[in-house]
Design a protein around this motif. Structure first.
Motif, PDB file in Angstrom:
ATOM      1  N   ILE A   1       0.863  -1.178   0.000  1.00 62.13           N
ATOM      2  CA  ILE A   1       0.000   0.000   0.000  1.00 62.13           C
ATOM      3  C   ILE A   1       0.900   1.229   0.000  1.00 62.13           C
ATOM      4  O   ILE A   1       1.471   1.598   1.022  1.00 62.13           O
ATOM      5  CB  ILE A   1      -0.935   0.002   1.224  1.00 62.13           C
ATOM      6  N   GLY A   2       1.067   1.840  -1.163  1.00 56.93           N
ATOM      7  CA  GLY A   2       1.945   2.991  -1.315  1.00 56.93           C
ATOM      8  C   GLY A   2       3.227   2.604  -2.029  1.00 56.93           C
ATOM      9  O   GLY A   2       4.172   2.152  -1.392  1.00 56.93           O
TER      10      GLY A   2
ATOM     11  N   ASN B   1      -1.999   2.416  -4.938  1.00 54.47           N
ATOM     12  CA  ASN B   1      -1.375   3.728  -4.842  1.00 54.47           C
ATOM     13  C   ASN B   1      -2.405   4.766  -5.262  1.00 54.47           C
ATOM     14  O   ASN B   1      -3.377   4.444  -5.958  1.00 54.47           O
ATOM     15  CB  ASN B   1      -0.144   3.794  -5.758  1.00 54.47           C
ATOM     16  N   ARG B   2      -2.207   5.997  -4.833  1.00 54.57           N
ATOM     17  CA  ARG B   2      -3.132   7.064  -5.207  1.00 54.57           C
ATOM     18  C   ARG B   2      -3.230   7.203  -6.718  1.00 54.57           C
ATOM     19  O   ARG B   2      -4.284   7.483  -7.268  1.00 54.57           O
ATOM     20  CB  ARG B   2      -2.676   8.386  -4.578  1.00 54.57           C
ATOM     21  N   SER B   3      -2.117   7.003  -7.406  1.00 55.41           N
ATOM     22  CA  SER B   3      -2.110   7.007  -8.870  1.00 55.41           C
ATOM     23  C   SER B   3      -1.331   5.792  -9.349  1.00 55.41           C
ATOM     24  O   SER B   3      -0.398   5.333  -8.690  1.00 55.41           O
ATOM     25  CB  SER B   3      -1.461   8.289  -9.409  1.00 55.41           C
ATOM     26  N   ARG B   4      -1.736   5.255 -10.504  1.00 56.50           N
ATOM     27  CA  ARG B   4      -1.060   4.078 -11.034  1.00 56.50           C
ATOM     28  C   ARG B   4       0.339   4.426 -11.523  1.00 56.50           C
ATOM     29  O   ARG B   4       0.602   5.536 -11.987  1.00 56.50           O
ATOM     30  CB  ARG B   4      -1.868   3.464 -12.177  1.00 56.50           C
ATOM     31  N   LYS B   5       1.241   3.441 -11.430  1.00 62.27           N
ATOM     32  CA  LYS B   5       2.620   3.612 -11.872  1.00 62.27           C
ATOM     33  C   LYS B   5       2.907   2.557 -12.936  1.00 62.27           C
ATOM     34  O   LYS B   5       3.397   1.468 -12.636  1.00 62.27           O
ATOM     35  CB  LYS B   5       3.571   3.503 -10.684  1.00 62.27           C
ATOM     36  N   TYR B   6       2.593   2.911 -14.167  1.00 58.13           N
ATOM     37  CA  TYR B   6       2.661   1.945 -15.263  1.00 58.13           C
ATOM     38  C   TYR B   6       4.085   1.464 -15.522  1.00 58.13           C
ATOM     39  O   TYR B   6       4.314   0.285 -15.802  1.00 58.13           O
ATOM     40  CB  TYR B   6       2.061   2.563 -16.525  1.00 58.13           C
TER      41      TYR B   6
ATOM     42  N   TYR C   1      -1.625  -3.586 -10.302  1.00 54.65           N
ATOM     43  CA  TYR C   1      -2.401  -2.591  -9.561  1.00 54.65           C
ATOM     44  C   TYR C   1      -3.763  -3.168  -9.194  1.00 54.65           C
ATOM     45  O   TYR C   1      -4.447  -3.779 -10.021  1.00 54.65           O
ATOM     46  CB  TYR C   1      -2.594  -1.330 -10.407  1.00 54.65           C
ATOM     47  N   LEU C   2      -4.164  -2.966  -7.934  1.00 52.78           N
ATOM     48  CA  LEU C   2      -5.486  -3.376  -7.470  1.00 52.78           C
ATOM     49  C   LEU C   2      -6.097  -2.255  -6.640  1.00 52.78           C
ATOM     50  O   LEU C   2      -5.384  -1.391  -6.107  1.00 52.78           O
ATOM     51  CB  LEU C   2      -5.403  -4.634  -6.593  1.00 52.78           C
ATOM     52  N   SER C   3      -7.410  -2.270  -6.522  1.00 44.95           N
ATOM     53  CA  SER C   3      -8.048  -1.380  -5.557  1.00 44.95           C
ATOM     54  C   SER C   3      -7.597  -1.788  -4.154  1.00 44.95           C
ATOM     55  O   SER C   3      -7.142  -2.928  -3.942  1.00 44.95           O
ATOM     56  CB  SER C   3      -9.568  -1.478  -5.657  1.00 44.95           C
ATOM     57  N   LEU C   4      -7.730  -0.885  -3.202  1.00 44.26           N
ATOM     58  CA  LEU C   4      -7.330  -1.211  -1.833  1.00 44.26           C
ATOM     59  C   LEU C   4      -8.118  -2.402  -1.307  1.00 44.26           C
ATOM     60  O   LEU C   4      -7.545  -3.309  -0.678  1.00 44.26           O
ATOM     61  CB  LEU C   4      -7.552   0.004  -0.928  1.00 44.26           C
ATOM     62  N   GLU C   5      -9.415  -2.424  -1.577  1.00 41.70           N
ATOM     63  CA  GLU C   5     -10.254  -3.508  -1.077  1.00 41.70           C
ATOM     64  C   GLU C   5      -9.811  -4.858  -1.650  1.00 41.70           C
ATOM     65  O   GLU C   5      -9.706  -5.853  -0.918  1.00 41.70           O
ATOM     66  CB  GLU C   5     -11.720  -3.241  -1.434  1.00 41.70           C
TER      67      GLU C   5
ATOM     68  N   CYS D   1       1.851  -4.727   3.359  1.00 40.67           N
ATOM     69  CA  CYS D   1       2.825  -3.778   3.900  1.00 40.67           C
ATOM     70  C   CYS D   1       2.346  -2.351   3.654  1.00 40.67           C
ATOM     71  O   CYS D   1       2.073  -1.968   2.514  1.00 40.67           O
ATOM     72  CB  CYS D   1       4.194  -3.972   3.252  1.00 40.67           C
ATOM     73  N   VAL D   2       2.238  -1.574   4.727  1.00 44.23           N
ATOM     74  CA  VAL D   2       1.833  -0.175   4.638  1.00 44.23           C
ATOM     75  C   VAL D   2       3.076   0.676   4.434  1.00 44.23           C
ATOM     76  O   VAL D   2       3.987   0.664   5.267  1.00 44.23           O
ATOM     77  CB  VAL D   2       1.081   0.255   5.911  1.00 44.23           C
TER      78      VAL D   2
END
Length: 325
Positions: free
Chosen positions: A153-154, A177-182, A192-196, A206-207
């Motif tokens: 997460i982050g 992440n707040r924005s995707r990192k392609y 990339y996944l949603s937080l849920e 890991c936070v």
């Protein structure tokens, strides 16, 4: 008249020695005890530059009284201990020390993950207390790390460094992440996944976020209940991101399997804190960046930021308000 610098914790002479000729330096001379608030307030009234740690809360009331202050150099990558808005509004620069602690903190994070998964601290206590009488099939069994799914997460610098370490254990990597990192997705083989969804599928979470108004208490009981019963939660970022009361209940009632924590909402954490009573929690005293080489680098960068700011130059690690959003 030489510019006045106040340093809130005792630093090695090799770090501050080259400042003495050009600056009037005052320094709190204790290594283990934070500077008292009344002392800090008096020192800031006259200081042109301040070098501080995360242990100092530099709020608006302190900043308002620091009439000569030009720069606050935080010896940390985070800066949630400083009211950046109030400082910037008064023309006071705020700096941090990013980059130099990335690899060291990633090392510690993965080490904490391993220690928690394999119950290493619990096993050490078991041995030292004389409980180890024989080998048995299910004695102190933990969770496998190799081949497991790691949810990060982050995905900042430290998150990326953690992902590289996890690849060596053939872990499946996912992130939120707040924005995707392609570019990082392709380079690291991370999805990339949603937080849920991340919480639902990960064996280890890991936070790795900064503490902001948006991330405060981001992980509460609702999020913990989405995780697997066998999941392990690791936090080496900031304590306030996880609701500690909810985490205690989740661990006590086996909503999740275990947690490894290097950070807490209140630091130092009280010795009677409920989380310290649980056998399925590994706790550390905020040592993510605590290698000799890295702490010296952090202090060196903080000093360099101070010198640049006091010389009227834009410091290379200036914290900007748009980073707070």
């Amino acid at each position: 008249m030489r510019p006045k610098i106040y340093i809130t914790r005792k630093l090695p002479e090799q770090i501050i020695g080259d400042l003495r000729g050009d600056y009037d330096i005052r320094m709190w001379d204790e290594e283990e005890i934070p500077v008292p608030l009344d002392v800090l307030e008096e020192e800031m009234k006259e200081a042109d530059g301040l070098l501080c740690l995360l242990t100092e809360q530099i709020d608006e009331s302190l900043i308002e009284r620091a009439v000569n202050l030009k720069i606050i150099a935080n010896m940390a990558v985070g800066h949630n201990n400083i009211d950046v808005h109030s400082a910037t509004k008064r023309g006071i620069m705020v700096t941090n020390t990013p980059g130099v602690l990335t690899e060291t903190t990633a090392d510690l994070t993965f080490g904490l993950l391993l220690a928690t998964a394999r119950r290493m601290m619990e096993a050490e206590d078991y041995l030292k207390s004389g409980k180890w009488k024989t080998w048995s099939p299910m004695q102190l069994t933990g969770q496998d790390v190799h081949g497991a799914t790691l949810g990060i997460i982050g995905l900042g610098r430290i998150g990326e460094a953690l992902a590289k370490r996890a690849k060596g254990f053939d872990m499946n990597l996912v992130y939120f992440n707040r924005s995707r990192k392609y570019e990082q997705e392709k380079e690291l083989g991370i999805d990339y996944l949603s937080l849920e969804k991340l919480l639902q599928v990960s064996d280890f979470v890991c936070v790795m976020l900064p503490l902001t108004p948006e991330t405060a208490s981001m992980i509460g009981m609702k999020q913990l209940k989405l995780m697997k019963e066998t999941a392990v939660l690791i936090n080496t970022a900031r304590g306030g991101i996880i609701d500690e009361k909810a985490l205690y209940e989740a661990l006590k009632n086996r909503v999740i399997w275990a947690a490894g924590l290097d950070v807490f909402e209140e630091e130092p954490v009280p010795v009677d804190h409920p989380l310290l009573t649980l056998p399925n929690v590994v706790t550390l005293p905020h040592i993510g960046s605590a290698s000799i080489a890295t702490r010296l680098k952090m202090a060196t960068v903080a000093v360099q930021n101070l010198k640049e700011g006091l010389a009227g130059e834009p410091p290379r690690n200036l914290v900007l308000l748009n980073k707070e959003k």
